[in-house]
Design a protein around this motif. Sequence first.
Motif, PDB file in Angstrom:
ATOM      1  N   ASP A  33       0.880  -1.107  -0.080  1.00 30.28           N
ATOM      2  CA  ASP A  33       0.073  -0.070   0.038  1.00 30.28           C
ATOM      3  C   ASP A  33       0.901   1.143   0.046  1.00 30.28           C
ATOM      4  OD1 ASP A  33      -1.747   2.200   0.414  1.00 30.28           O
ATOM      5  OD2 ASP A  33      -2.564   1.311   2.164  1.00 30.28           O
ATOM      6  N   CYS A  34       0.946   1.694  -1.243  1.00 31.14           N
ATOM      7  CA  CYS A  34       2.142   2.825  -1.111  1.00 31.14           C
ATOM      8  C   CYS A  34       1.597   4.182  -0.511  1.00 31.14           C
ATOM      9  CB  CYS A  34       2.219   3.234  -2.796  1.00 31.14           C
ATOM     10  SG  CYS A  34       3.100   1.798  -3.561  1.00 31.14           S
ATOM     11  N   THR A  35       0.288   4.339  -0.142  1.00 29.36           N
ATOM     12  CA  THR A  35      -0.092   5.682   0.479  1.00 29.36           C
ATOM     13  C   THR A  35      -1.067   5.274   1.545  1.00 29.36           C
ATOM     14  OG1 THR A  35      -2.086   5.470  -1.290  1.00 29.36           O
ATOM     15  CG2 THR A  35      -0.294   7.173  -1.494  1.00 29.36           C
ATOM     16  N   PHE A  36      -0.277   4.819   2.700  1.00 31.49           N
ATOM     17  CA  PHE A  36      -1.001   4.155   4.003  1.00 31.49           C
ATOM     18  C   PHE A  36      -2.213   5.009   4.394  1.00 31.49           C
ATOM     19  CE2 PHE A  36      -1.231   3.771   8.615  1.00 31.49           C
ATOM     20  CZ  PHE A  36      -1.512   2.214   8.619  1.00 31.49           C
ATOM     21  N   GLY A  37      -1.916   6.635   4.597  1.00 34.58           N
ATOM     22  CA  GLY A  37      -2.630   7.513   5.128  1.00 34.58           C
ATOM     23  C   GLY A  37      -3.268   6.985   6.700  1.00 34.58           C
ATOM     24  N   LYS A  38      -4.484   6.578   6.731  1.00 36.03           N
ATOM     25  CA  LYS A  38      -5.006   6.381   7.794  1.00 36.03           C
ATOM     26  C   LYS A  38      -5.198   4.963   8.211  1.00 36.03           C
ATOM     27  CE  LYS A  38      -6.428   8.989  10.863  1.00 36.03           C
ATOM     28  NZ  LYS A  38      -6.035   9.597  12.085  1.00 36.03           N
ATOM     29  N   GLY A  39      -4.670   3.973   7.044  1.00 32.85           N
ATOM     30  CA  GLY A  39      -4.714   2.769   7.063  1.00 32.85           C
ATOM     31  C   GLY A  39      -6.232   2.309   6.491  1.00 32.85           C
ATOM     32  N   GLY A  40      -6.896   3.052   5.804  1.00 26.45           N
ATOM     33  CA  GLY A  40      -8.469   2.936   5.411  1.00 26.45           C
ATOM     34  C   GLY A  40      -8.399   1.733   4.517  1.00 26.45           C
ATOM     35  N   ASN A  82       8.359   4.783   6.719  1.00 29.03           N
ATOM     36  CA  ASN A  82       7.973   6.414   6.735  1.00 29.03           C
ATOM     37  C   ASN A  82       8.939   6.857   5.677  1.00 29.03           C
ATOM     38  OD1 ASN A  82       8.659   9.285   8.952  1.00 29.03           O
ATOM     39  ND2 ASN A  82       7.227   8.947   7.138  1.00 29.03           N
ATOM     40  N   ASP A  83       8.545   6.999   4.381  1.00 25.74           N
ATOM     41  CA  ASP A  83       9.191   7.541   3.298  1.00 25.74           C
ATOM     42  C   ASP A  83       8.541   7.750   2.040  1.00 25.74           C
ATOM     43  OD1 ASP A  83      11.496   8.199   1.720  1.00 25.74           O
ATOM     44  OD2 ASP A  83      12.399   6.472   1.555  1.00 25.74           O
ATOM     45  N   ASN A  84       9.003   8.536   0.927  1.00 28.18           N
ATOM     46  CA  ASN A  84       8.420   8.865  -0.242  1.00 28.18           C
ATOM     47  C   ASN A  84       8.264   7.496  -0.916  1.00 28.18           C
ATOM     48  OD1 ASN A  84       7.583   9.549  -2.494  1.00 28.18           O
ATOM     49  ND2 ASN A  84       9.269  11.272  -2.777  1.00 28.18           N
ATOM     50  N   PHE A 105      -2.222   2.470  -4.967  1.00 27.71           N
ATOM     51  CA  PHE A 105      -1.772   3.990  -4.809  1.00 27.71           C
ATOM     52  C   PHE A 105      -3.196   4.551  -4.714  1.00 27.71           C
ATOM     53  CE2 PHE A 105       1.606   2.018  -7.299  1.00 27.71           C
ATOM     54  CZ  PHE A 105       2.541   2.983  -6.918  1.00 27.71           C
ATOM     55  N   ASP A 106      -3.366   5.271  -3.541  1.00 27.33           N
ATOM     56  CA  ASP A 106      -4.515   5.951  -3.407  1.00 27.33           C
ATOM     57  C   ASP A 106      -4.012   7.513  -3.342  1.00 27.33           C
ATOM     58  OD1 ASP A 106      -7.189   7.103  -2.546  1.00 27.33           O
ATOM     59  OD2 ASP A 106      -6.901   6.380  -0.559  1.00 27.33           O
ATOM     60  N   LEU A 107      -4.000   8.142  -4.247  1.00 27.26           N
ATOM     61  CA  LEU A 107      -3.147   9.448  -4.400  1.00 27.26           C
ATOM     62  C   LEU A 107      -3.664  10.589  -3.265  1.00 27.26           C
ATOM     63  CD1 LEU A 107      -2.142   9.043  -8.002  1.00 27.26           C
ATOM     64  CD2 LEU A 107      -0.796   8.722  -6.016  1.00 27.26           C
ATOM     65  N   ARG A 132       4.129  21.122   2.783  1.00 30.03           N
ATOM     66  CA  ARG A 132       4.949  19.998   2.568  1.00 30.03           C
ATOM     67  C   ARG A 132       4.254  18.597   3.193  1.00 30.03           C
ATOM     68  NH1 ARG A 132       9.571  21.755   5.969  1.00 30.03           N
ATOM     69  NH2 ARG A 132       7.971  22.525   7.140  1.00 30.03           N
ATOM     70  N   MET A 133       4.545  17.510   2.306  1.00 29.41           N
ATOM     71  CA  MET A 133       4.123  16.486   2.628  1.00 29.41           C
ATOM     72  C   MET A 133       5.035  15.831   3.681  1.00 29.41           C
ATOM     73  SD  MET A 133       1.384  14.826   0.649  1.00 29.41           S
ATOM     74  CE  MET A 133       1.656  14.632  -1.083  1.00 29.41           C
ATOM     75  N   SER A 134       6.144  16.005   3.602  1.00 31.53           N
ATOM     76  CA  SER A 134       7.114  15.753   4.641  1.00 31.53           C
ATOM     77  C   SER A 134       7.695  16.715   5.330  1.00 31.53           C
ATOM     78  CB  SER A 134       8.177  14.759   4.144  1.00 31.53           C
ATOM     79  OG  SER A 134       9.232  14.500   4.797  1.00 31.53           O
TER      80      SER A 134
HETATM   81  C1  SAM Z   1      -5.571   9.806  -0.117  1.00 35.66           C
HETATM   82  S1  SAM Z   1      -4.345   9.309   1.363  1.00 35.66           S
HETATM   83  C2  SAM Z   1      -4.324   7.736   1.451  1.00 35.66           C
HETATM   84  C3  SAM Z   1      -5.527   7.136   2.380  1.00 35.66           C
HETATM   85  C4  SAM Z   1      -5.623   5.508   2.718  1.00 35.66           C
HETATM   86  N1  SAM Z   1      -5.726   5.193   1.777  1.00 35.66           N
HETATM   87  C5  SAM Z   1      -6.738   5.357   3.782  1.00 35.66           C
HETATM   88  O1  SAM Z   1      -7.857   5.059   3.040  1.00 35.66           O
HETATM   89  O2  SAM Z   1      -6.443   5.516   4.918  1.00 35.66           O
HETATM   90  C6  SAM Z   1      -2.781   9.476   0.572  1.00 35.66           C
HETATM   91  C7  SAM Z   1      -1.656   9.422   1.606  1.00 35.66           C
HETATM   92  O3  SAM Z   1      -0.455   9.130   0.971  1.00 35.66           O
HETATM   93  C8  SAM Z   1       0.638  10.028   1.634  1.00 35.66           C
HETATM   94  N2  SAM Z   1       1.462  10.321   0.314  1.00 35.66           N
HETATM   95  C9  SAM Z   1       1.322  11.157  -0.546  1.00 35.66           C
HETATM   96  N3  SAM Z   1       2.378  11.130  -1.398  1.00 35.66           N
HETATM   97  C10 SAM Z   1       3.188  10.133  -0.739  1.00 35.66           C
HETATM   98  C11 SAM Z   1       4.400   9.755  -1.424  1.00 35.66           C
HETATM   99  N4  SAM Z   1       5.161  10.166  -2.522  1.00 35.66           N
HETATM  100  N5  SAM Z   1       5.014   8.860  -0.781  1.00 35.66           N
HETATM  101  C12 SAM Z   1       4.150   8.078   0.425  1.00 35.66           C
HETATM  102  N6  SAM Z   1       3.180   8.469   0.843  1.00 35.66           N
HETATM  103  C13 SAM Z   1       2.448   9.750   0.165  1.00 35.66           C
HETATM  104  C14 SAM Z   1      -0.119  11.196   2.084  1.00 35.66           C
HETATM  105  O4  SAM Z   1       0.717  11.581   3.039  1.00 35.66           O
HETATM  106  C15 SAM Z   1      -1.543  10.406   2.489  1.00 35.66           C
HETATM  107  O5  SAM Z   1      -1.510  10.128   3.919  1.00 35.66           O
END
Ligand code: SAM
Length: 298
Positions: A33-40, A82-84, A105-107, A132-134
């Motif tokens: 899961d490339c975009t963890f966010g809240k872990g949804g 915790n990285d890009n 990817f959930d961008l 800034r995202m980070s």
């Molecule tokens: C739309 S949210 C994801 C929500 C997640 N799918 C959920 O349902 O909880 C996008 C997440 O990706 C992270 N994010 C955005 N660009 C990123 C990157 N280049 N590398 C890692 N994380 C990234 C953001 O910080 C944000 O927390």
Amino acid sequence: MVNSAVNNGIHVPVMLNEVLDYLNLKKEGIYVDCTFGKGGHSRPILEKLEKGKLIAFEWDEETANLVQEDKFFLSPRFHLINDNFANLEEHLKKMGIQEVDGFLFDLGLSSDQLAEEGRGFSYRLNSPLDMRMSGKSKLKAEDIINNYSWEKLADIFYHYGEERKARVIARKICYRRQKEKITNSEQLVGIIASCFSRKSDKHPARKVFQALRIFINNELENLTQALEIAFKYLAAGGRIIVISYHSLEDRIVKQIFKKYPSNKFQIITKKPSTPAQQEIMENHRARSAKMRVITRKM
Ligand SMILES: C[S@@+](CC[C@H](N)C(=O)[O-])C[C@H]1O[C@@H](n2cnc3c(N)ncnc32)[C@H](O)[C@@H]1O
């Protein structure tokens, strides 16, 4: 009007059922899961993996730290980085992973990040102009708005926000900043709004804020880089799912998916899949979501 999901900062995962269906999870599979966010999305994926592994990326330190408060994610089958996600390959190599059964990817941003004061992502809240995202990145929106030439500002607003009034807005910013430094989103929104005479249902600052965020965080380059790596590591039968929220991202996904040969890869969503009306009514953030899915043939 601010939608309820943004208002109370509760993030609701977008197109969750579709993600789970398309991922076609194998109990022993390896997923990223490339975009963890809240872990949804991560939570139900991990629930279904009996022997498999879920690796998640989250670039935002504050968001990544929250996972430590959640016992569910202490599972030995889960690993948060915790990285890009642009650094995907480096981490897969470090972990000795050669093939991945599914990438998600959930961008963009989560509702929580948008609702967080102090981040400057929202044009609806007054915050310092950061975006800034980070916290490790150096360049803030404030640096760009106060120091870039009007040509460069116009270029950013046009290319990353598709803002037709890019030049007018850029000139006005440069004029105003001679009088006082522009340090918060309220000032910037005021300047942008003053460039529009007609009222619209859409917020006038929407495109400029999108442009600044994409530029500051190198979002389009990160996506391109990570997608190419995902193709390299995708196992036979594995899937790449991308949910994007604006046309610039969706265009990149479409072009990269098309680039890969049809004898090896199959595009599952001929047209991007979009959320059902009911989901859009319940979760405003879902309204612009577009999902594309591709698989590596067996
Ligand atoms: C739309 S949210 C994801 C929500 C997640 N799918 C959920 O349902 O909880 C996008 C997440 O990706 C992270 N994010 C955005 N660009 C990123 C990157 N280049 N590398 C890692 N994380 C990234 C953001 O910080 C944000 O927390």
